[in-house]
Motif scaffolding. Structure first.
Motif, PDB file in Angstrom:
ATOM      1  N   ALA A 137      43.767  69.947   6.359  1.00  0.00           N
ATOM      2  CA  ALA A 137      45.194  70.238   6.106  1.00  0.00           C
ATOM      3  C   ALA A 137      45.870  69.796   7.145  1.00  0.00           C
ATOM      4  O   ALA A 137      47.171  69.227   7.126  1.00  0.00           O
ATOM      5  CB  ALA A 137      45.294  71.769   6.148  1.00  0.00           C
ATOM      6  N   HIS A 138      45.379  69.916   8.386  1.00  0.00           N
ATOM      7  CA  HIS A 138      46.309  69.633   9.695  1.00  0.00           C
ATOM      8  C   HIS A 138      46.328  67.873   9.569  1.00  0.00           C
ATOM      9  O   HIS A 138      47.160  67.323   9.856  1.00  0.00           O
ATOM     10  CB  HIS A 138      45.453  69.652  10.945  1.00  0.00           C
ATOM     11  N   ARG A 139      45.352  67.122   9.397  1.00  0.00           N
ATOM     12  CA  ARG A 139      45.260  65.677   9.307  1.00  0.00           C
ATOM     13  C   ARG A 139      46.360  65.188   8.127  1.00  0.00           C
ATOM     14  O   ARG A 139      47.215  64.244   8.298  1.00  0.00           O
ATOM     15  CB  ARG A 139      44.197  65.013   8.978  1.00  0.00           C
ATOM     16  N   ASP A 140      46.195  65.965   6.903  1.00  0.00           N
ATOM     17  CA  ASP A 140      47.302  65.697   5.982  1.00  0.00           C
ATOM     18  C   ASP A 140      48.656  65.760   6.451  1.00  0.00           C
ATOM     19  O   ASP A 140      49.332  65.095   6.158  1.00  0.00           O
ATOM     20  CB  ASP A 140      47.010  66.364   4.777  1.00  0.00           C
ATOM     21  N   ALA A 141      49.100  66.808   7.253  1.00  0.00           N
ATOM     22  CA  ALA A 141      50.225  66.944   7.699  1.00  0.00           C
ATOM     23  C   ALA A 141      50.515  66.072   8.713  1.00  0.00           C
ATOM     24  O   ALA A 141      51.740  65.487   8.854  1.00  0.00           O
ATOM     25  CB  ALA A 141      50.315  68.361   8.406  1.00  0.00           C
ATOM     26  N   LEU A 142      49.730  65.640   9.670  1.00  0.00           N
ATOM     27  CA  LEU A 142      49.803  64.461  10.595  1.00  0.00           C
ATOM     28  C   LEU A 142      50.331  63.136   9.859  1.00  0.00           C
ATOM     29  O   LEU A 142      51.160  62.461  10.230  1.00  0.00           O
ATOM     30  CB  LEU A 142      48.608  64.247  11.502  1.00  0.00           C
ATOM     31  N   PHE A 143      49.435  62.744   9.071  1.00  0.00           N
ATOM     32  CA  PHE A 143      49.758  61.570   8.140  1.00  0.00           C
ATOM     33  C   PHE A 143      51.175  61.511   7.445  1.00  0.00           C
ATOM     34  O   PHE A 143      52.034  60.653   7.562  1.00  0.00           O
ATOM     35  CB  PHE A 143      48.726  61.603   7.156  1.00  0.00           C
ATOM     36  N   ARG A 144      51.828  62.920   6.781  1.00  0.00           N
ATOM     37  CA  ARG A 144      52.940  62.866   6.220  1.00  0.00           C
ATOM     38  C   ARG A 144      54.326  62.696   7.401  1.00  0.00           C
ATOM     39  O   ARG A 144      55.032  62.028   6.875  1.00  0.00           O
ATOM     40  CB  ARG A 144      53.120  64.162   5.516  1.00  0.00           C
ATOM     41  N   GLU A 145      53.736  63.327   8.489  1.00  0.00           N
ATOM     42  CA  GLU A 145      54.815  63.080   9.808  1.00  0.00           C
ATOM     43  C   GLU A 145      55.131  61.735   9.793  1.00  0.00           C
ATOM     44  O   GLU A 145      56.082  61.098  10.229  1.00  0.00           O
ATOM     45  CB  GLU A 145      54.494  63.989  10.667  1.00  0.00           C
ATOM     46  N   LEU A 146      53.939  61.067  10.026  1.00  0.00           N
ATOM     47  CA  LEU A 146      53.911  59.544  10.276  1.00  0.00           C
ATOM     48  C   LEU A 146      54.623  58.588   9.412  1.00  0.00           C
ATOM     49  O   LEU A 146      55.185  57.782   9.473  1.00  0.00           O
ATOM     50  CB  LEU A 146      52.401  59.002  10.531  1.00  0.00           C
ATOM     51  N   VAL A 147      54.163  58.825   8.023  1.00  0.00           N
ATOM     52  CA  VAL A 147      54.832  57.924   7.097  1.00  0.00           C
ATOM     53  C   VAL A 147      56.219  58.380   6.365  1.00  0.00           C
ATOM     54  O   VAL A 147      56.817  57.797   5.724  1.00  0.00           O
ATOM     55  CB  VAL A 147      53.757  57.729   5.917  1.00  0.00           C
ATOM     56  N   GLU A 148      56.608  59.529   6.773  1.00  0.00           N
ATOM     57  CA  GLU A 148      57.930  60.236   6.411  1.00  0.00           C
ATOM     58  C   GLU A 148      58.731  60.535   7.367  1.00  0.00           C
ATOM     59  O   GLU A 148      60.007  60.471   6.954  1.00  0.00           O
ATOM     60  CB  GLU A 148      57.716  61.552   5.465  1.00  0.00           C
ATOM     61  N   GLY A 149      58.396  60.849   8.471  1.00  0.00           N
ATOM     62  CA  GLY A 149      59.269  61.403   9.598  1.00  0.00           C
ATOM     63  C   GLY A 149      59.827  60.059  10.346  1.00  0.00           C
ATOM     64  O   GLY A 149      59.357  58.807  10.159  1.00  0.00           O
ATOM     65  N   GLY A 150      60.489  60.472  11.276  1.00  0.00           N
ATOM     66  CA  GLY A 150      61.365  59.412  12.058  1.00  0.00           C
ATOM     67  C   GLY A 150      60.234  58.855  13.156  1.00  0.00           C
ATOM     68  O   GLY A 150      59.327  59.773  13.542  1.00  0.00           O
ATOM     69  N   ARG A 151      60.475  57.790  13.531  1.00  0.00           N
ATOM     70  CA  ARG A 151      59.567  57.391  14.438  1.00  0.00           C
ATOM     71  C   ARG A 151      59.112  58.020  15.824  1.00  0.00           C
ATOM     72  O   ARG A 151      58.041  58.258  16.362  1.00  0.00           O
ATOM     73  CB  ARG A 151      59.893  55.696  14.893  1.00  0.00           C
ATOM     74  N   LEU A 152      60.458  58.597  16.639  1.00  0.00           N
ATOM     75  CA  LEU A 152      60.130  59.398  17.782  1.00  0.00           C
ATOM     76  C   LEU A 152      59.472  60.649  17.309  1.00  0.00           C
ATOM     77  O   LEU A 152      58.666  61.120  18.255  1.00  0.00           O
ATOM     78  CB  LEU A 152      61.633  59.941  18.268  1.00  0.00           C
ATOM     79  N   ALA A 153      59.939  61.389  16.152  1.00  0.00           N
ATOM     80  CA  ALA A 153      59.431  62.618  15.724  1.00  0.00           C
ATOM     81  C   ALA A 153      57.781  62.669  15.415  1.00  0.00           C
ATOM     82  O   ALA A 153      57.174  63.771  15.689  1.00  0.00           O
ATOM     83  CB  ALA A 153      60.176  63.266  14.690  1.00  0.00           C
ATOM     84  N   ALA A 154      57.592  61.365  15.013  1.00  0.00           N
ATOM     85  CA  ALA A 154      56.186  61.200  14.793  1.00  0.00           C
ATOM     86  C   ALA A 154      55.131  60.772  15.977  1.00  0.00           C
ATOM     87  O   ALA A 154      53.862  60.835  15.625  1.00  0.00           O
ATOM     88  CB  ALA A 154      55.965  60.226  13.608  1.00  0.00           C
ATOM     89  N   ARG A 155      55.701  60.730  17.023  1.00  0.00           N
ATOM     90  CA  ARG A 155      54.741  60.113  18.023  1.00  0.00           C
ATOM     91  C   ARG A 155      53.708  61.069  18.453  1.00  0.00           C
ATOM     92  O   ARG A 155      52.394  60.659  18.665  1.00  0.00           O
ATOM     93  CB  ARG A 155      55.628  60.051  19.530  1.00  0.00           C
ATOM     94  N   GLU A 156      53.883  62.358  18.503  1.00  0.00           N
ATOM     95  CA  GLU A 156      52.891  63.215  18.604  1.00  0.00           C
ATOM     96  C   GLU A 156      51.730  63.140  17.613  1.00  0.00           C
ATOM     97  O   GLU A 156      50.540  63.207  17.893  1.00  0.00           O
ATOM     98  CB  GLU A 156      53.103  64.913  18.992  1.00  0.00           C
ATOM     99  N   SER A 157      52.209  63.178  16.325  1.00  0.00           N
ATOM    100  CA  SER A 157      51.372  63.020  15.027  1.00  0.00           C
ATOM    101  C   SER A 157      50.402  61.785  15.450  1.00  0.00           C
ATOM    102  O   SER A 157      49.350  61.896  15.101  1.00  0.00           O
ATOM    103  CB  SER A 157      52.208  63.049  14.129  1.00  0.00           C
ATOM    104  N   ALA A 158      50.970  60.636  15.917  1.00  0.00           N
ATOM    105  CA  ALA A 158      50.502  59.349  15.770  1.00  0.00           C
ATOM    106  C   ALA A 158      49.225  59.540  16.935  1.00  0.00           C
ATOM    107  O   ALA A 158      48.029  59.091  16.732  1.00  0.00           O
ATOM    108  CB  ALA A 158      51.137  58.243  16.335  1.00  0.00           C
ATOM    109  N   VAL A 159      49.537  60.314  18.002  1.00  0.00           N
ATOM    110  CA  VAL A 159      48.470  60.325  19.119  1.00  0.00           C
ATOM    111  C   VAL A 159      47.338  61.366  18.519  1.00  0.00           C
ATOM    112  O   VAL A 159      46.093  61.082  18.596  1.00  0.00           O
ATOM    113  CB  VAL A 159      49.039  61.172  20.318  1.00  0.00           C
ATOM    114  N   ASP A 160      47.708  62.394  17.796  1.00  0.00           N
ATOM    115  CA  ASP A 160      46.615  63.336  17.118  1.00  0.00           C
ATOM    116  C   ASP A 160      45.786  62.572  16.027  1.00  0.00           C
ATOM    117  O   ASP A 160      44.480  62.723  16.174  1.00  0.00           O
ATOM    118  CB  ASP A 160      47.056  64.515  16.461  1.00  0.00           C
TER     119      ASP A 160
END
Length: 381
Positions: A137-160
């Motif tokens: 569930a955490h990985r799914d949320a990280l993925f959604r952040e990366l493909v739907e969120g803004g580039r800067l907002a997704a930086r932490e998700s990209a690292v995780d």
């Protein structure tokens, strides 16, 4: 720590019986090997081959009290349903059932002395499944952040997400989409593989965020599945799966572009035979399907006369103009490929010009018609 596959084998060895592990909705998670003299019923065969049991079988087993049982219990045979007797060991953790171990035992030979150890194995599996679901569930949320969120907002998700797959932030990656609901059900329990992170991207579709070099040289579905680490638990995938790979991007920060491309590829794969893999690099003009809305794209490339022509044209005329455009307007090569006379080709091309109003001696009109022919099946379906 033991994997779920290890625990399935441990349970089979402990009880000396063929074993399967299923989730609470009877979708297959893992299974043990069986000997030639083991009794195997149609329920086990279906579970392994089709990845789940039928609704009537599910209702029957639930009627035996398995959801409420705090420990192992025997379930009887039902010849009408093709069921032999079993020992069921619920996999419980924190008073929640995460799955069931099923041991085929037609003569009730599994001794009760093994039940305490069987319960411990099942508890270990339940803990693993609980952790795996929360992690997924955490990985799914990280993925959604990366493909739907803004580039800067997704930086932490990209690292995780990169860390989850053993990926460097700046190494080339791509997305692979597999349309197979049973695989989607198993994503959270799949063992980790370096360079691959599984996520649930949409209903019925599993997505692998993958190191590009792992899938770059694969040839066909079998090679692709092997590169992704899909083993025996999904050995029937090639009979129904449709797959697509997105463009390779420079790093996981750009994952949204890879996912968009893979979605277009899967859209095209859905019109092909099961077992098809559509690669971004092979899409050609169909890549435009991911650029804008369908109605805008249709309005730009398919004018009303062309739409009427495509709806009413005889199949032989459509085949001829497609081949003629592929052959750069060569009537000779078109005639050879279609096994018709060159004059037939000229006649059919004339019919196309008359119906569309296009002058196919002009490059711009040829391009517009070629785009319409390629894109129309996806825009007017």
């Amino acid at each position: 720590m033991s994997s779920l596959d290890d625990l399935v084998e441990d349970m089979a060895r402990l009880t000396d019986a063929p074993c399967t592990l299923e989730d609470p909705d009877f979708r297959l998670i893992g299974f043990s090997d069986h000997r030639g003299d083991d009794v195997i019923d149609s329920i086990r065969q279906r579970s392994i081959l089709q990845r789940r049991s039928s609704e009537d079988v599910l209702v029957w087993f639930r009627g035996q009290g398995i959801e409420d049982s705090l420990g192992p219990l025997r379930t009887p045979a039902d010849p009408d349903l093709g069921i032999v007797a079993r020992l069921c060991v619920p996999a419980r953790h924190l008073d929640r059932v995460h799955g069931y171990f099923w041991l085929i035992d037609p003569e009730g030979r599994i001794p009760e002395s093994t039940w305490p150890e069987a319960t411990r194995i099942a508890e270990s599996a339940a803990r693993l499944l609980n952790v795996a679901e929360r992690r997924q569930a955490h990985r799914d949320a990280l993925f959604r952040e990366l493909v739907e969120g803004g580039r800067l907002a997704a930086r932490e998700s990209a690292v995780d997400l990169a860390h989850a797959g053993g990926l460097d932030l700046q190494e080339p990656v791509t997305c692979v989409l597999l349309e197979r609901p049973e695989l989607l059900d198993q994503v959270s329990s799949r063992p980790s593989r370096s360079g691959v992170v599984w996520v649930r991207s949409s209903p019925g579709v599993a997505c692998a965020v993958v190191r590009a070099s792992l899938v770059g040289e694969t040839d066909g579905l079998t090679d692709l599945l092997a590169a992704l680490g899909l083993g025996r638990r999904v050995d029937s995938l090639d009979r129904v799966t449709r797959a697509a790979t997105g463009p390779t991007v420079a790093g996981i920060d750009a994952l949204a572009a890879a996912h968009r491309g893979a979605r277009v590829g899967l859209r095209v794969a859905r019109t092909a035979e099961p077992g098809t893999v559509v690669r971004w690099e092979s899409l050609g003009p169909l890549a435009l399907l991911g650029v804008t809305r369908d109605d805008d794209l249709e309005g730009a490339v398919i004018d009303p006369r062309v739409r009427t022509f495509l709806a009413a044209a005889p199949p032989d005329v459509l085949d001829t103009v497609r081949v003629w455009l592929d052959e750069a307007g060569s009537a000779g090569r078109t005639a050879t490929r279609l096994a018709v006379h060159r004059q037939t080709v000229y006649h059919r091309i004339g019919q196309v010009e008359q119906a569309t109003g296009y002058d196919l001696g002009r490059g711009q009109d040829r391009l517009r018609l070629h785009l319409a022919l390629e894109l129309a099946p996806y825009l007017t379906a």
